[in-house]
Design an enzyme around this catalytic site. Structure first.
Site, PDB file in Angstrom:
ATOM      1  N   ASP A 161       0.853  -1.192   0.000  1.00 44.85           N
ATOM      2  CA  ASP A 161       0.000   0.000   0.000  1.00 44.85           C
ATOM      3  C   ASP A 161       0.886   1.238   0.000  1.00 44.85           C
ATOM      4  O   ASP A 161       1.979   1.231   0.569  1.00 44.85           O
ATOM      5  CB  ASP A 161      -0.916   0.013   1.227  1.00 44.85           C
ATOM      6  N   ASP A 175      -7.119  -1.518  -4.473  1.00 48.29           N
ATOM      7  CA  ASP A 175      -8.213  -1.162  -3.569  1.00 48.29           C
ATOM      8  C   ASP A 175      -9.140  -0.142  -4.223  1.00 48.29           C
ATOM      9  O   ASP A 175     -10.371  -0.233  -4.115  1.00 48.29           O
ATOM     10  CB  ASP A 175      -7.661  -0.584  -2.266  1.00 48.29           C
TER      11      ASP A 175
END
Length: 202
Positions: A161, A175
């Site tokens: 991330d 995401d």
């Protein structure tokens, strides 16, 4: 009278039989054309689904490779003051860092989602649904790739991330694709549009 019947053509005469045969033939041709058009339409929608999925997956994969090589282990990069940063982290949980203790479960869920989407593609006749499912598929594949190939091990890999808005969890492009696809599906459902192209009103 016989002359009139010969001219008009009763159902038992060759003329009447020819008319019925022609009508039946026209109906059969029309049905074949309709089926062919539906198959062509479905093929196009499936192509859109996989094209969107491939694009979302490729963008996510490339972005993660760049983040790992250029940002990991370094200070965050500010993009919009304190509002948005690029901050590389490893996430063992689900999207946005939730459920870190259930890595394997989320991996299985992602794999199940991919299978369901591929099966649903056989009944797909809606362009908006193709885009939505393509986003979901690409995002799920992106994070599933991390789960399989990254440390600490197969099906337990930590997701990369790097998008860090202020006051919010760090996430990635996979995401984002999943969330956008989910929002689009909700909107299509509210409009009553089904994946097979039919519209219903509750």
């Amino acid at each position: 009278m016989a002359e009139a019947e010969r001219i008009i053509g009763t159902p038992d005469t060759p003329e009447g039989s020819g008319e019925r045969t022609a009508a039946a033939g026209a109906t059969g041709v029309g049905e074949q054309q309709t089926q062919a058009e539906r198959r062509t339409g479905r093929g196009r929608r499936i192509a859109v689904l996989f094209a969107v999925a491939a694009f979302a997956y490729a963008v996510d994969l490339v972005s993660k490779l760049l983040v790992v090589s250029k940002l990991e282990g370094r200070a965050p990069i500010r993009l919009v003051g304190d509002l948005l940063e690029l901050h590389a982290i490893r996430n063992p949980g689900a999207a946005f860092g939730f459920g870190a203790a259930f890595t394997i479960i989320f991996t299985l869920i992602a794999a199940a989602v991919i299978v369901v989407i591929i099966r649903l593609a056989r009944k797909l006749y809606s362009f908006p649904w193709a885009v939505a499912l393509g986003l979901l598929l690409g995002g799920a594949l992106g994070n599933l790739t991390d789960r399989i190939f990254r440390a600490p091990g197969i099906f337990e890999g930590e997701v990369v991330d790097f998008i860090a808005p202020k006051g919010f969890a760090v996430f990635n492009l996979a995401d984002s694709a999943i969330v956008c696809g989910g929002i689009l599906i909700v909107l299509l459902s509210f409009r009553g549009l089904d994946p097979d192209g039919t519209v219903h009103k509750d």
